[in-house]
Design an enzyme around this catalytic site. Structure first.
Site, PDB file in Angstrom:
ATOM      1  N   ASP A 163     -25.115  62.480   7.784  1.00 49.48           N
ATOM      2  CA  ASP A 163     -26.325  62.591   8.602  1.00 49.48           C
ATOM      3  C   ASP A 163     -26.048  62.539  10.108  1.00 49.48           C
ATOM      4  OD1 ASP A 163     -29.112  62.662   9.049  1.00 49.48           O
ATOM      5  OD2 ASP A 163     -29.222  60.473   9.097  1.00 49.48           O
ATOM      6  N   GLU A 414     -20.959  54.117   2.715  1.00 55.91           N
ATOM      7  CA  GLU A 414     -21.787  54.592   1.615  1.00 55.91           C
ATOM      8  C   GLU A 414     -21.061  55.506   0.635  1.00 55.91           C
ATOM      9  OE1 GLU A 414     -25.557  56.116   3.033  1.00 55.91           O
ATOM     10  OE2 GLU A 414     -26.272  54.083   3.365  1.00 55.91           O
ATOM     11  N   TYR A 470     -32.784  50.470   2.660  1.00 59.04           N
ATOM     12  CA  TYR A 470     -33.936  51.114   3.298  1.00 59.04           C
ATOM     13  C   TYR A 470     -35.221  50.867   2.517  1.00 59.04           C
ATOM     14  CZ  TYR A 470     -30.778  53.317   6.612  1.00 59.04           C
ATOM     15  OH  TYR A 470     -29.865  53.538   7.631  1.00 59.04           O
ATOM     16  N   GLU A 507     -27.008  48.426   7.667  1.00 59.32           N
ATOM     17  CA  GLU A 507     -28.021  49.428   8.035  1.00 59.32           C
ATOM     18  C   GLU A 507     -29.340  49.019   7.428  1.00 59.32           C
ATOM     19  OE1 GLU A 507     -27.351  53.620   7.309  1.00 59.32           O
ATOM     20  OE2 GLU A 507     -25.245  53.458   7.915  1.00 59.32           O
TER      21      GLU A 507
HETATM   22  C1  BDP Z   1     -27.438  56.138   5.676  1.00 52.78           C
HETATM   23  C2  BDP Z   1     -26.229  56.626   6.410  1.00 52.78           C
HETATM   24  C3  BDP Z   1     -26.495  57.006   7.875  1.00 52.78           C
HETATM   25  C4  BDP Z   1     -27.806  57.733   7.981  1.00 52.78           C
HETATM   26  C5  BDP Z   1     -28.916  56.794   7.524  1.00 52.78           C
HETATM   27  C6  BDP Z   1     -30.299  57.434   7.628  1.00 52.78           C
HETATM   28  O1  BDP Z   1     -25.164  55.695   6.354  1.00 52.78           O
HETATM   29  O2  BDP Z   1     -25.437  57.789   8.350  1.00 52.78           O
HETATM   30  O3  BDP Z   1     -28.050  58.230   9.258  1.00 52.78           O
HETATM   31  O4  BDP Z   1     -28.700  56.437   6.185  1.00 52.78           O
HETATM   32  O5  BDP Z   1     -30.719  58.045   6.662  1.00 52.78           O
HETATM   33  O6  BDP Z   1     -27.464  56.798   4.467  1.00 52.78           O
HETATM   34  O7  BDP Z   1     -30.918  57.329   8.682  1.00 52.78           O
END
Ligand code: BDP
Length: 601
Positions: A163, A414, A470, A507
């Protein structure tokens, strides 16, 4: 690998500036024996992509040529001359006066090529062919395909399996180095610190190109000599040491000299800090105290420069990071410039250093729930990145091993560790990383959301659990209550499963378009981003072994085109031009009230 330093025996001449540039069109070839026929120019260091007004060039997958003239001072021709590239993304072939002098693959680590046989005193021509192609044997991993154009020429396509935009070019400094023939090739600093007596035994291992008389002098921050020793392998003792502390750095210098009688044949000075790192009973200790990570996943990404080194942006980013109350970041998803690493040492910023192992999954997309069902994909038996992965680890650890700021090695971002075969792929890489680092830093991989405690195959390999989650964004979108319940349940399961491993988020985030507001807590609004972080924070504070929060992302950044991205990823706390969104104010309140140490009793 040593950083290029000007010393009494070494010269560093910058080859940055304006270079001639040419995209190699499909079916075209260029022989570097002849000068490049072009009127295009590009600034170095920088990505080429955002310096052009030509959309076809910006998006081109394939080969590119850079060229410039340079002058070798006659006074330097008796020395060993080499070209040193901070990075060339992703693969480079280098020619001097049309003569091939070397090749390097891997877009985020430096390389040095000897050129005495190809240069002369006075005018010379330097040509670099670059490829930005990625496939299933490279890091990062790209999806490579070919088609034919109307003339039968092969057209290459790379679809990023990750991404961020596939920026390319001469991203970091290019230098001409003149060094003595008999020289210091490498220095490894391994401190053994006794926190009780505030003393240290510091192993300094010096690699020279030939047998040599070596002298090592340690200096404190005032430049006072605090220890000396003779020989290439020494342990120097220091009492009353100053520790390198997060946000309160203290750097010593190791001056290493090769002597011929009284004459200094070569001299190099390596900065280093004294700090301990230990994982104990679910805590991450720095200098014996439980540390709490507050910070970000970042990118090397700025307007116009793209992924090219931008030192002013680096300085601003660290100032913003400190102002907001953060203390750390991860070099997601590749090793950052050596200049940034040196800056972090000096500013006391704690760094998780990551290899460019991103995209190690069957098919990068945003539909997380479908991947939860895909449990038997034979990805790990088909991917061919093992050799590139080993090389990337060797080059990253070789480059960054002496940095006090680096406290964890991240071996991948990941990867699909929920699929069979992941353990066999990663076990040798963890072994390799551990064997390369004399400071025994903890090693981890950044765990993807689908690798839940019941499905993940690799958490035994990692020293701590670094999770990307997330909840409330890709799952339970817009429903923070449901997200909170799912997130807390997962964290508690991890803690029960591995009671001695610290847990942190590397993240978590929500895309937020600066200036979009909502009274209804709508995703993409600044309000939603604040509420999302508030929900997460309340859970983090309930989990005993939760040792840190690095959110995604420090700033908005450029990605490939796609229906889930509007001029890139908008999960920044700052916009791409580094203006704060509302969440920055909220975070600043939270983080400035969380101490760096002993937050979780
Ligand atoms: C994760 C990745 C990261 C993406 C992020 C996203 O590690 O590189 O930019 O999610 O979706 O999967 O914002």
């Amino acid at each position: 690998m040593l950083y290029p330093l000007m010393t009494e025996t070494r010269s560093v001449l910058s080859l940055n500036g304006i270079w001639s540039f040419k995209m190699q069109a499909d079916g075209e070839h260029h022989d570097p024996v002849a000068p490049l026929q072009t009127t295009d120019v590009m600034a170095v260091p920088a990505s080429f992509n955002d310096q052009t007004a030509n959309p076809e060039l910006r998006q081109h997958s394939g080969y590119f040529w850079y060229e410039r003239d340079f002058t070798v001072p006659a006074a330097l021709t008796d020395q060993r001359l080499s070209l040193r590239f901070g990075s060339a993304t992703h693969e480079a072939w280098v020619f001097v006066n049309g003569i091939a002098v070397g090749h390097h693959k891997g877009g985020f680590t430096p390389f040095e090529l000897p050129i005495n046989d190809a240069v002369q005193a006075g005018a010379n021509r330097l040509t670099v062919k670059i490829s930005n192609l990625l496939d299933h044997s490279t890091l990062p991993v790209g999806n490579y395909t070919e088609t034919k154009d109307a003339n039968g020429n092969t057209v290459s396509h790379v679809d990023e399996n990750f991404d961020f935009f596939n920026y390319a070019g001469l991203h970091r400094n290019v230098n001409l180095l003149a060094t003595p023939w008999n020289r210091v090739e490498d220095i490894t600093v391994t401190p053994h610190i006794d926190l009780d007596t505030t003393s240290a035994d510091i192993d300094i291992a010096v690699k020279t190109t030939a047998a040599a008389t070596v002298k090592v002098t340690l200096l404190d921050e005032e430049g006072t000599i605090v220890a000396t020793a003779n020989g290439a392998d020494n342990t120097l003792h220091l009492d009353n040491i100053h520790l390198w502390q997060p946000l309160n750095a203290y750097l010593y210098q190791a001056r290493v000299e090769i002597l011929d009688g009284d004459t200094v044949v070569d001299s190099y000075t390596e900065p280093f800090g004294l700090r301990t790192i230990e994982i104990k009973s679910g805590k991450f200790l720095i200098n014996g105290e439980p540390f709490y990570f507050k910070g970000f996943g970042k990118h090397e990404d700025s307007y116009v420069n793209g992924r090219g080194m931008n030192e002013a942006v680096n300085v601003l980013d660290l100032n913003l990071l400190k102002k907001i109350g953060a203390n750390s970041f991860r070099t997601s998803h590749y090793p950052y410039s050596e200049e940034m690493m040196r800056l972090c040492d000096r500013e006391g910023i704690v760094v998780i250093d990551e290899v460019p192992a991103v995209g190690l999954m069957p098919d990068f997309n945003f539909d997380i729930s479908s991947a939860f069902k895909n449990t038997e994909n034979p990805f790990w038996s088909t991917v061919k990145t093992q050799a590139a992965h080993e090389q990337a680890l060797k080059e990253m650890i070789g480059r960054d091993k002496n940095h006090a700021s680096v406290v964890i090695w991240s071996i991948a971002n990941e990867p699909a560790t929920f699929l069979p075969g992941a353990h066999d792929y990663f076990e040798p890489l963890f072994k390799l990383a551990r064997s390369l680092d004399t400071q025994n830093r903890p090693c981890t991989y950044i765990n993807i959301m689908m690798s839940t405690p019941d499905r993940d195959n690799c958490s035994d390999l990692a020293d701590l659990l670094t999770l990307n989650r997330y909840y409330g964004w890709y799952l339970q979108t817009g429903d923070l209550k449901a997200a909170a319940a799912a997130e807390e349940a997962e964290l508690r399961t991890w803690q029960e499963k591995w009671p001695d491993k610290p847990i942190m988020f590397t993240e978590f985030g929500a895309d937020t378009v600066a200036g979009v507001h909502s009274s209804y807590n709508e995703p993409f609004s600044e309000e939603y981003q604040v509420n999302y972080y508030d929900m997460n924070a309340k859970i983090f504070d309930k989990i005993d072994n939760f040792v840190g929060e690095q959110l995604w992302n420090f700033a908005d950044f450029q990605t490939k085109f796609g229906i889930n991205r509007v001029q890139g990823n908008k999960k920044g706390i700052f916009t791409r031009s580094r203006e704060p969104k509302a969440a920055a104010i909220w975070l600043s309140h939270r983080w400035n009230s969380i101490p760096n140490f002993n937050y979780k009793k």
